[in-house]
Design a protein around this motif. Structure first.
Motif, short mmCIF file in Angstrom:
data_model
loop_
_atom_site.label_atom_id
_atom_site.label_comp_id
_atom_site.label_asym_id
_atom_site.label_seq_id
_atom_site.Cartn_x
_atom_site.Cartn_y
_atom_site.Cartn_z
N GLY A 249 27.90 -42.72 -24.50
CA GLY A 249 28.74 -43.29 -23.46
C GLY A 249 29.43 -44.55 -23.93
N PHE A 250 30.44 -44.97 -23.18
CA PHE A 250 31.11 -46.23 -23.48
C PHE A 250 31.79 -46.75 -22.23
CE2 PHE A 250 34.29 -42.97 -24.28
CZ PHE A 250 35.47 -43.50 -23.79
N TYR A 251 32.18 -48.00 -22.28
CA TYR A 251 32.85 -48.65 -21.17
C TYR A 251 34.35 -48.52 -21.37
CZ TYR A 251 34.09 -52.48 -17.95
OH TYR A 251 34.62 -53.25 -16.94
N CYS A 252 35.06 -48.03 -20.39
CA CYS A 252 36.49 -47.76 -20.50
C CYS A 252 37.27 -48.63 -19.52
CB CYS A 252 36.76 -46.29 -20.21
SG CYS A 252 38.48 -45.78 -20.49
N THR A 253 38.29 -49.31 -20.01
CA THR A 253 39.10 -50.21 -19.19
C THR A 253 40.48 -49.60 -18.95
OG1 THR A 253 40.03 -51.36 -21.11
CG2 THR A 253 37.92 -52.17 -20.24
N ALA A 254 41.26 -50.24 -18.08
CA ALA A 254 42.62 -49.78 -17.81
C ALA A 254 43.46 -49.81 -19.08
CB ALA A 254 43.24 -50.65 -16.72
N ALA A 255 43.21 -50.80 -19.94
CA ALA A 255 43.96 -50.91 -21.18
C ALA A 255 43.69 -49.74 -22.12
CB ALA A 255 43.60 -52.22 -21.89
N MET A 256 42.54 -49.08 -21.91
CA MET A 256 42.17 -47.92 -22.73
C MET A 256 42.63 -46.62 -22.10
SD MET A 256 38.33 -49.28 -23.63
CE MET A 256 37.82 -47.83 -24.55
N GLY A 257 43.26 -46.70 -20.93
CA GLY A 257 43.77 -45.50 -20.29
C GLY A 257 42.99 -45.03 -19.08
N CYS A 258 41.90 -45.73 -18.73
CA CYS A 258 41.13 -45.35 -17.55
C CYS A 258 41.73 -45.99 -16.29
CB CYS A 258 39.68 -45.78 -17.69
SG CYS A 258 38.73 -44.73 -18.80
N PRO A 259 41.58 -45.38 -15.14
CA PRO A 259 42.12 -45.93 -13.90
C PRO A 259 41.23 -47.05 -13.36
CG PRO A 259 41.00 -43.89 -13.43
CD PRO A 259 40.96 -44.05 -14.93
N GLY A 260 41.20 -48.16 -14.05
CA GLY A 260 40.28 -49.24 -13.70
C GLY A 260 39.02 -49.13 -14.53
N ASP A 261 38.09 -50.06 -14.29
CA ASP A 261 36.87 -50.09 -15.09
C ASP A 261 35.99 -48.88 -14.78
OD1 ASP A 261 37.84 -52.45 -16.02
OD2 ASP A 261 36.51 -53.72 -14.83
N ARG A 262 35.57 -48.19 -15.83
CA ARG A 262 34.77 -46.98 -15.69
C ARG A 262 33.73 -46.92 -16.81
NH1 ARG A 262 37.46 -47.14 -11.71
NH2 ARG A 262 38.61 -45.44 -10.69
N TYR A 263 32.66 -46.15 -16.57
CA TYR A 263 31.76 -45.75 -17.62
C TYR A 263 32.09 -44.30 -17.97
CZ TYR A 263 28.89 -49.82 -16.41
OH TYR A 263 28.44 -51.08 -16.16
N VAL A 264 32.20 -43.99 -19.22
CA VAL A 264 32.42 -42.62 -19.67
C VAL A 264 31.12 -42.15 -20.32
CG1 VAL A 264 33.77 -41.10 -21.14
CG2 VAL A 264 34.87 -43.05 -20.03
N ILE A 265 30.56 -41.07 -19.81
CA ILE A 265 29.26 -40.58 -20.25
C ILE A 265 29.41 -39.14 -20.72
CG2 ILE A 265 26.90 -40.04 -19.51
CD1 ILE A 265 27.14 -42.30 -17.48
N GLY A 266 28.83 -38.84 -21.89
CA GLY A 266 28.93 -37.49 -22.45
C GLY A 266 27.58 -36.93 -22.81
N GLY A 267 27.50 -35.62 -22.91
CA GLY A 267 26.26 -34.96 -23.29
C GLY A 267 26.39 -33.46 -23.14
N ASP A 268 25.29 -32.75 -23.28
CA ASP A 268 25.28 -31.29 -23.22
C ASP A 268 25.05 -30.83 -21.79
OD1 ASP A 268 25.29 -28.66 -24.01
OD2 ASP A 268 23.16 -28.63 -24.51
N PHE A 269 25.96 -31.22 -20.90
CA PHE A 269 25.88 -30.78 -19.51
C PHE A 269 27.21 -30.19 -19.10
CE2 PHE A 269 26.62 -35.40 -19.70
CZ PHE A 269 27.86 -35.50 -19.10
N ALA A 270 27.19 -29.32 -18.12
CA ALA A 270 28.42 -28.67 -17.66
C ALA A 270 28.48 -28.61 -16.13
CB ALA A 270 28.51 -27.25 -18.23
#
Length: 277
Positions: A249-270
């Motif tokens: 996971g990582f922290y994503c800001t508007a400057a990075m293309g996210c619609p405001g401050d967000r956490y982006v979390i990834g893994g083997d889930f669907a």
């Protein structure tokens, strides 16, 4: 269709609204030159086990060095360097860093692909880059599958050490209330920790909670859990509803293309909160 489902499973990501959290960035650099070839000035040490994580340090005299973590118990033919090692810019072992003593966990921790993890395993590292609260710049967070770090009860799965390593900081306890008195320690291994661009004294981390698909915690700089964060989390599961671990996971800001401050979390889930798309 089947192809689309496989692709979704491979890149499954959940975006979660973020509150304020401690400023800090984990930076990992591969040893390659600009055009992608191997950097021959870097020679990695001989290790007797895999490396799960590597970060490049940015603070003070250690800037430009690397910190690696894994399940190895011998680095550079030195059995005293186990699970965590600091490397100089050329790949040689920096003996100025003392790995904390880690004990094996009886917890049945799993990797993102569902295979069993090593019973003593460092899976994630983070260097504090801006002082906030008790998080002094240069200190290191170490997360993984281990217990009783430094021989201290309740120092399980996530600890904070000084820049030179050694025993865990007793100003950070991985317990529900951030103290060693009455609160129970974390009960599951930590896969990923990261901080965001905020102004609070809190740290975000992702843990594997066995038998529970809600896999994330957010903690203050003392280690105390932010209960409202976990309460609002969706479930991370397979399409049939089986809980799956988040692994990055990582922290994503508007400057990075996210619609405001967000956490982006990834893994083997669907399946996130019942949404299989």
């Amino acid at each position: 269709n089947a192809k689309g489902t496989k692709m979704r499973r491979g890149i499954a990501v959940a975006i979660i609204s973020a509150a304020m959290c401690l400023t800090g960035i984990v930076s990992a650099n591969a040893t390659v030159v600009g055009w992608g070839g191997r950097d021959v000035t870097f020679t990695p040490p001989t290790l007797n086990g895999p490396v799960n994580t590597i970060i490049q340090l940015k603070v003070g005299a250690n800037a430009g060095k690397y910190l690696i973590g894994g399940s190895f118990t011998n680095a550079g033919s030195n059995a005293a360097i186990d699970y965590v090692a600091r490397l100089n810019a050329d790949g040689t072992i920096d003996t100025g860093f003392t790995p904390p003593a880690l004990s094996p966990s009886a917890n049945n921790c799993v990797n993102g692909d569902g295979t069993a993890a090593a019973t003593t395993d460092v899976r994630t590292l983070l260097e504090v880059q801006t002082t906030s609260g008790s998080n002094t710049a240069g200190k290191i967070y170490i997360g993984g599958n281990f217990i009783t770090a430094g021989g201290t009860a309740k120092m399980n799965y996530l600890i904070r050490v000084n820049a030179a390593g050694g025993a865990p900081n007793t100003g950070f306890w991985p317990t529900a209330d951030g103290t060693s008195a009455t609160s129970a320690s974390f009960g599951n291994c930590v896969n990923t920790i990261f901080t965001g661009e905020g102004s609070g004294g809190s740290l975000s981390l992702i843990t594997v909670l066995q038998g529970n698909a809600r896999v994330s915690k957010r903690v203050f700089d003392t280690g105390a859990v932010v209960s409202t964060f976990a309460a609002n989390l969706p479930a991370f599961e397979t399409p049939s509803g089986t809980g799956k671990p988040a692994t990055t996971g990582f922290y994503c800001t508007a400057a990075m293309g996210c619609p405001g401050d967000r956490y982006v979390i990834g893994g083997d889930f669907a399946n996130v909160g019942g949404n299989t798309k």
